[in-house]
Design an enzyme around this catalytic site. Structure first.
Site, mmCIF file in Angstrom:
data_model
loop_
_atom_site.group_PDB
_atom_site.id
_atom_site.type_symbol
_atom_site.label_atom_id
_atom_site.label_comp_id
_atom_site.label_asym_id
_atom_site.label_seq_id
_atom_site.Cartn_x
_atom_site.Cartn_y
_atom_site.Cartn_z
ATOM 1 N N HIS A 4 2.276 5.280 12.632
ATOM 2 C CA HIS A 4 1.120 6.165 12.451
ATOM 3 C C HIS A 4 1.327 7.536 13.103
ATOM 4 O O HIS A 4 0.366 8.152 13.578
ATOM 5 C CB HIS A 4 -0.161 5.508 12.959
ATOM 6 C CG HIS A 4 -0.713 4.475 12.045
ATOM 7 N ND1 HIS A 4 -1.912 3.846 12.243
ATOM 8 C CD2 HIS A 4 -0.209 3.948 10.890
ATOM 9 C CE1 HIS A 4 -2.138 2.978 11.272
ATOM 10 N NE2 HIS A 4 -1.108 3.020 10.437
ATOM 11 N N ASP A 24 5.687 3.081 7.086
ATOM 12 C CA ASP A 24 4.334 2.585 6.831
ATOM 13 C C ASP A 24 3.608 3.478 5.819
ATOM 14 O O ASP A 24 2.942 4.430 6.193
ATOM 15 C CB ASP A 24 3.553 2.554 8.149
ATOM 16 C CG ASP A 24 2.166 1.942 7.997
ATOM 17 O OD1 ASP A 24 1.915 1.267 6.981
ATOM 18 O OD2 ASP A 24 1.346 2.153 8.902
ATOM 19 N N ASP A 80 4.393 -4.793 3.771
ATOM 20 C CA ASP A 80 3.851 -3.663 4.524
ATOM 21 C C ASP A 80 4.708 -3.468 5.772
ATOM 22 O O ASP A 80 4.671 -4.288 6.690
ATOM 23 C CB ASP A 80 2.395 -3.952 4.905
ATOM 24 C CG ASP A 80 1.691 -2.754 5.506
ATOM 25 O OD1 ASP A 80 2.356 -1.741 5.773
ATOM 26 O OD2 ASP A 80 0.468 -2.846 5.719
ATOM 27 N N GLU A 125 -5.413 1.963 2.021
ATOM 28 C CA GLU A 125 -5.252 0.830 2.929
ATOM 29 C C GLU A 125 -5.528 1.246 4.362
ATOM 30 O O GLU A 125 -6.134 0.500 5.144
ATOM 31 C CB GLU A 125 -3.831 0.265 2.809
ATOM 32 C CG GLU A 125 -3.585 -1.027 3.590
ATOM 33 C CD GLU A 125 -3.075 -0.801 5.011
ATOM 34 O OE1 GLU A 125 -2.921 -1.799 5.750
ATOM 35 O OE2 GLU A 125 -2.842 0.369 5.398
ATOM 36 N N HIS A 178 0.846 -1.197 0.000
ATOM 37 C CA HIS A 178 0.000 0.000 0.000
ATOM 38 C C HIS A 178 0.876 1.239 0.000
ATOM 39 O O HIS A 178 1.919 1.302 0.656
ATOM 40 C CB HIS A 178 -1.001 -0.018 1.156
ATOM 41 C CG HIS A 178 -0.488 0.349 2.514
ATOM 42 N ND1 HIS A 178 -0.394 1.661 2.943
ATOM 43 C CD2 HIS A 178 -0.074 -0.410 3.550
ATOM 44 C CE1 HIS A 178 0.050 1.686 4.199
ATOM 45 N NE2 HIS A 178 0.257 0.446 4.586
#
Length: 435
Positions: free
Chosen positions: A283, A133, A196, A167, A121
């Site tokens: 994140h 990520d 990923d 994603e 992704h």
């Protein structure tokens, strides 16, 4: 964090490497021979990450679905693949009121009824640029696709690569792709490989256990490096392999960890810091190019290529033209003086070409120790490999050198020097191919 893992392969892994090496012998005219996967240059993968970081920086700090940074990321990857000879398709969908994009890239040739697919992704969360990520998986997949082009690989299976949108909103892009594949097309996909987060700063080495053949392929690669792996559980069902798996397509992949905590046992075998997350910037806004472990990224990128080459039963067409080769073994001393293998070129008019093919086959248990140069008859030096590849085994690669300023005829040398201790090897063969 730096890793501290065994550099020597086990006896069993060494024998496996020799068995694979037996597949890379010189092909006779008109035949094809299976070839070993190339080393994926870490510098190239990191440059892709730097480019994705620049895109995020110029677009509000992220590359999220529905934001300008995501579309710029898709355009960046597509341009690279178009230039490399892929047939690319931009698939659009709608999610959360915004247009999303999947990029599909097909390498010409191969059995259309047996498709090996790899994907990652490309979107980030809105909080940050998403370099681990999942710039890491996207960049390594991109560089592997470009390596396929450089090698002009002619695999038995058809190769397809995918970069998925949205994603982070619930696997939206990959679900859209799979759900819109006719049943007959789904049945042609023999395997899907997902990547990923493969450069986590406090990394682990996790392998998906969904399909035995794919799982064993990755385990074989890492065992050849003396690196233990664990079954991936943290992201099980949470990434883009899930839609493929849900319709019965065999899946596999790699992962270096997210916000789970590294245990003391894991730190003992992989290095890094126990009691700390695999990726403390998961994140978050700090998921930048500074949030990457180069060793993990390098090893995982090479593992991707290993799987693509082996699972697609890759072959290449033997080169045409005048070939000058030296197959005599030359030992490379551990952390010692440089050694050379020579070929004498005769009967070639004028200068060497701008696309001189330099075939290098070096057996060595830690190619990150090696500096490899081509030396022209007049002493000019062309660097081919400069301590890249980390703890990967062996260099079996054809380099393209612009040697148009050199007179073709004369003695050309491959010079190899091991600049660190512990590991040893030898030059297996060296050849030049003139068009």
């Amino acid at each position: 964090m730096n890793l501290s893992v065994p550099r020597r392969v086990t006896a069993a892994a060494a024998l496996a490497a020799l068995a694979l090496g037996g597949l890379t012998g010189t092909a006779s005219a008109g035949s094809r021979a299976a070839v070993a996967a190339p080393d994926i240059p870490l510098a190239n993968v990191k440059q892709h990450l730097a480019d994705l970081q620049s895109i995020a920086t110029a677009n509000g700090g992220n590359r999220a679905h529905g934001r300008t940074g995501y579309k710029a990321s898709i355009d960046f990857v597509k341009a690279k693949l178009d230039a490399a000879g892929y047939t690319t398709t931009l698939q659009t969908f709608t999610s959360s009121g915004a247009t999303g994009y999947n990029l599909i890239a097909d390498w010409p040739g191969g059995d259309p009824n047996q498709v090996l697919m790899a994907g990652s992704h490309l979107d980030s969360v809105t909080a940050g640029p998403g370099i681990n990520d999942n710039g890491s998986g996207s960049a390594a997949t991109l560089e592997t696709a470009l390596a396929v082009s450089r090698a002009q690989l002619q695999p038995t299976k058809h190769l397809r690569f995918g970069w998925w949108g949205a994603e982070e909103l619930g696997l939206v892009g990959s679900k859209y792709y799979v759900n819109n594949l006719p049943t007959a097309e789904r049945s042609k996909i023999s395997g899907y490989l997902n990547f990923d987060m493969i450069g986590s700063p406090n990394p682990g080495y996790f392998v998906y256990d969904d399909d035995p053949t794919i799982e064993q392929t990755f385990k074989t690669y890492f065992s050849g490096l003396g690196i233990p792996t664990e079954i991936e559980t943290e992201g099980d069902g949470r990434s883009d392999h899930a839609p493929f798996k849900n319709v019965g397509i065999p899946v596999g992949g790699l992962f270096s960890g997210a916000d789970y905590t590294k245990t003391s046992a894991q730190a003992q075998k992989w290095g890094g810091t126990a009691g700390q997350a695999f990726d403390r910037c998961y994140h978050a806004s700090c998921d930048t190019t500074a949030n990457i472990n180069d060793t993990a990224l390098d090893r995982n990128a090479d593992a991707i290529a290993y799987a693509i080459w082996n699972l697609s039963a890759g072959t290449t067409t033997p080169p045409t033209g005048k070939v000058f080769e030296n197959t005599a073994d030359v030992s490379v001393p551990d952390n010692g003086a440089a050694v050379t293998s020579s070929v004498t070129v005769t009967g070639v008019t004028g200068n060497a070409p701008s696309t001189l093919k330099v075939g290098v086959d070096i057996v060595h248990t830690y190619i990150g120790d090696l500096v490899v140069d081509l030396i022209a008859p007049d002493g000019s030096v062309y660097n081919l490999h400069n301590r890249a590849g980390g703890s990967a085994d062996n260099i079996n690669q054809t380099y393209t050198v612009n040697a148009s300023s050199e007179v073709a005829n004369g003695v050309w040398k491959l010079r190899v020097q091991d600049k660190a201790s512990v590991d040893t090897g030898y030059i297996n063969s060296f050849k030049l191919t003139f068009p």
